[in-house]
Design a protein around this motif. Structure first.
Motif, mmCIF file in Angstrom:
data_model
loop_
_atom_site.group_PDB
_atom_site.id
_atom_site.type_symbol
_atom_site.label_atom_id
_atom_site.label_comp_id
_atom_site.label_asym_id
_atom_site.label_seq_id
_atom_site.Cartn_x
_atom_site.Cartn_y
_atom_site.Cartn_z
ATOM 1 N N ASP A 38 0.807 -1.223 0.000
ATOM 2 C CA ASP A 38 0.000 0.000 0.000
ATOM 3 C C ASP A 38 0.842 1.276 0.000
ATOM 4 O O ASP A 38 0.310 2.378 0.150
ATOM 5 N N PHE A 39 2.153 1.122 -0.189
ATOM 6 C CA PHE A 39 3.075 2.271 -0.228
ATOM 7 C C PHE A 39 2.964 3.135 1.027
ATOM 8 O O PHE A 39 3.131 4.358 0.970
ATOM 9 N N SER A 40 2.686 2.502 2.150
ATOM 10 C CA SER A 40 2.526 3.265 3.386
ATOM 11 C C SER A 40 3.828 3.898 3.853
ATOM 12 O O SER A 40 3.818 4.841 4.649
ATOM 13 N N SER A 41 4.970 3.389 3.346
ATOM 14 C CA SER A 41 6.261 3.968 3.733
ATOM 15 C C SER A 41 6.675 5.116 2.819
ATOM 16 O O SER A 41 7.651 5.803 3.076
ATOM 17 N N ARG A 42 5.913 5.317 1.717
ATOM 18 C CA ARG A 42 6.232 6.397 0.786
ATOM 19 C C ARG A 42 5.541 7.689 1.197
ATOM 20 O O ARG A 42 4.471 7.669 1.795
ATOM 21 N N ASN A 43 6.150 8.802 0.798
ATOM 22 C CA ASN A 43 5.562 10.103 1.104
ATOM 23 C C ASN A 43 5.146 10.876 -0.139
ATOM 24 O O ASN A 43 4.290 11.761 -0.053
ATOM 25 N N LYS A 44 5.730 10.558 -1.277
ATOM 26 C CA LYS A 44 5.433 11.303 -2.498
ATOM 27 C C LYS A 44 4.037 10.954 -3.003
ATOM 28 O O LYS A 44 3.742 9.813 -3.346
ATOM 29 N N ALA A 45 3.162 11.961 -3.054
ATOM 30 C CA ALA A 45 1.754 11.731 -3.368
ATOM 31 C C ALA A 45 1.548 11.072 -4.723
ATOM 32 O O ALA A 45 0.681 10.198 -4.874
ATOM 33 N N SER A 46 2.338 11.465 -5.731
ATOM 34 C CA SER A 46 2.151 10.901 -7.065
ATOM 35 C C SER A 46 2.445 9.405 -7.095
ATOM 36 O O SER A 46 1.766 8.643 -7.785
ATOM 37 N N LEU A 47 3.443 8.959 -6.314
ATOM 38 C CA LEU A 47 3.762 7.536 -6.241
ATOM 39 C C LEU A 47 2.679 6.763 -5.506
ATOM 40 O O LEU A 47 2.263 5.676 -5.935
ATOM 41 N N VAL A 48 2.245 7.315 -4.387
ATOM 42 C CA VAL A 48 1.223 6.656 -3.571
ATOM 43 C C VAL A 48 -0.086 6.522 -4.360
ATOM 44 O O VAL A 48 -0.695 5.441 -4.422
ATOM 45 N N TYR A 49 -0.491 7.604 -4.992
ATOM 46 C CA TYR A 49 -1.714 7.607 -5.801
ATOM 47 C C TYR A 49 -1.567 6.676 -7.001
ATOM 48 O O TYR A 49 -2.470 5.888 -7.312
ATOM 49 N N GLY A 50 -0.420 6.764 -7.677
ATOM 50 C CA GLY A 50 -0.191 5.921 -8.844
ATOM 51 C C GLY A 50 -0.254 4.446 -8.512
ATOM 52 O O GLY A 50 -0.791 3.643 -9.282
ATOM 53 N N ASN A 51 0.281 4.062 -7.368
ATOM 54 C CA ASN A 51 0.229 2.665 -6.941
ATOM 55 C C ASN A 51 -1.204 2.187 -6.751
ATOM 56 O O ASN A 51 -1.559 1.065 -7.126
ATOM 57 N N THR A 52 -2.050 3.041 -6.181
ATOM 58 C CA THR A 52 -3.448 2.653 -5.951
ATOM 59 C C THR A 52 -4.189 2.447 -7.263
ATOM 60 O O THR A 52 -4.987 1.512 -7.400
ATOM 61 N N LYS A 53 -3.934 3.322 -8.232
ATOM 62 C CA LYS A 53 -4.599 3.194 -9.527
ATOM 63 C C LYS A 53 -4.065 1.989 -10.299
ATOM 64 O O LYS A 53 -4.806 1.325 -11.027
ATOM 65 N N ARG A 54 -2.784 1.704 -10.120
ATOM 66 C CA ARG A 54 -2.200 0.515 -10.755
ATOM 67 C C ARG A 54 -2.868 -0.744 -10.219
ATOM 68 O O ARG A 54 -3.223 -1.654 -10.973
ATOM 69 N N PHE A 55 -3.063 -0.788 -8.910
ATOM 70 C CA PHE A 55 -3.745 -1.923 -8.295
ATOM 71 C C PHE A 55 -5.175 -2.041 -8.805
ATOM 72 O O PHE A 55 -5.632 -3.141 -9.166
ATOM 73 N N LEU A 56 -5.906 -0.928 -8.837
ATOM 74 C CA LEU A 56 -7.305 -0.979 -9.254
ATOM 75 C C LEU A 56 -7.429 -1.451 -10.699
ATOM 76 O O LEU A 56 -8.195 -2.375 -11.006
ATOM 77 N N MET A 57 -6.670 -0.826 -11.583
ATOM 78 C CA MET A 57 -6.791 -1.127 -13.003
ATOM 79 C C MET A 57 -6.433 -2.573 -13.331
ATOM 80 O O MET A 57 -7.220 -3.294 -13.971
#
Length: 294
Positions: free
Chosen positions: A163-182
């Motif tokens: 879930d990228f909980s250790s990341r802080n960069k919003a674009s990476l965190v958001y991008g990971n969620t959309k990658r999972f969904l798609m």
């Protein structure tokens, strides 16, 4: 481009169809609901802000008169409300579910599921809703329209930090969620015979989700963004196109030029290998089972 000429050429009547829209009061969601009402759909407005939903309901009734509207309170960061919404959706039996709600740069915390809240809002809760409603969608010959993002290409699956909980960069965190969904949905629907999937994206548009910059910076970029990128009225057409057009495995619908401008067009994705896509699906299923309680 005249929007309603485009709708006339590319869409059909939705009279008698029940369409559930998450994030219905946001910039894209509100425009989308207007288009769906214009086409005669019965609407299920799913949103966490009950006042905004009531205001949207009044607007739609004022504009279109005879619109059948149901409202469901849905906060995707709260699994109790998500499960309650699923129970209501089962009764209403939607023909189409549009996964439009999303969060980008918001205060981070762990949800009661143990997942990062951005990950749960953008992926885990929507995936749970789809899995629970899939039997009904099959009965109705229904469809899921999932709103992805070009940001999905900013990240890659990390098995040590799903879930990228250790990341802080919003674009990476958001991008990971959309990658999972798609890509979890691509795998889920790969061999599906009775229900269908469209993965869509609006490109870059000026909505509330873009208002995450510091106030001074946001004040500077607000006007240029409105000029450079498509307005929500046009950006929402890619989502609407997904209602009427299925996407193949690892294809999506979005703006035709550089995924940013132009009319909706179906395009092939080359941003995720089949191996990674399958790994994402495997992890998605495990997350679903943990939320479901198996």
């Amino acid at each position: 481009m005249n929007i309603y000429d485009w709708i006339k050429e590319n869409c059909a009547s939705l009279k008698g169809k029940r369409v559930a829209v998450s994030g219905s009061t946001g910039g894209l969601g509100k425009e989308l609901c207007n288009y769906l009402a214009h086409l005669g759909a019965d609407l299920i407005l799913m949103d966490r802000n009950e006042n905004k939903v009531s205001a949207l309901e009044k607007e739609l009734l004022s504009t279109f008169g005879e619109v059948n509207i149901n409202k469901i309170k849905l906060d995707l960061s709260d699994m109790g409300l998500v499960k309650s919404a699923v129970s209501e959706l089962k009764v209403l039996s939607p023909d189409i579910i549009i996964l439009n709600a999303g969060a980008y740069s918001i205060p981070r915390h762990k949800c009661d599921t143990g997942l990062d809240n951005v990950f749960q809002i953008n992926f885990a809760s929507p995936y749970y809703i789809v899995k629970k409603l899939l039997p009904i969608l099959r009965e109705n010959g229904g469809k899921v329209v999932a709103v992805g993002s070009i940001a999905h290409n900013y990240s890659r699956l990390d098995l040590t930090d799903l879930d990228f909980s250790s990341r802080n960069k919003a674009s990476l965190v958001y991008g990971n969620t959309k990658r999972f969904l798609m890509f979890s949905l691509f795998e889920l629907f790969k061999n599906e015979k009775s229900a269908s999937l469209s993965v869509v994206h609006p490109g870059i548009t000026f909505t509330g989700i873009t208002a995450h910059y510091p106030k001074i910076i946001f004040a500077l970029i607000k006007r240029p963004m409105k000029i450079i990128f498509m307005k929500p009225k046009k950006a929402a057409l890619s989502i609407l196109k997904g209602v009427f057009d299925n996407t193949y495995y690892h294809h999506w619908i979005g703006p035709e030029f550089f995924n940013i401008w132009g009319k909706p067009k179906k395009q092939k994705l080359k941003t995720c290998s089949k191996k990674e896509s399958n790994e994402i699906f495997s992890k998605a299923e495990n997350i679903y089972k943990s939320i479901k309680g198996d």
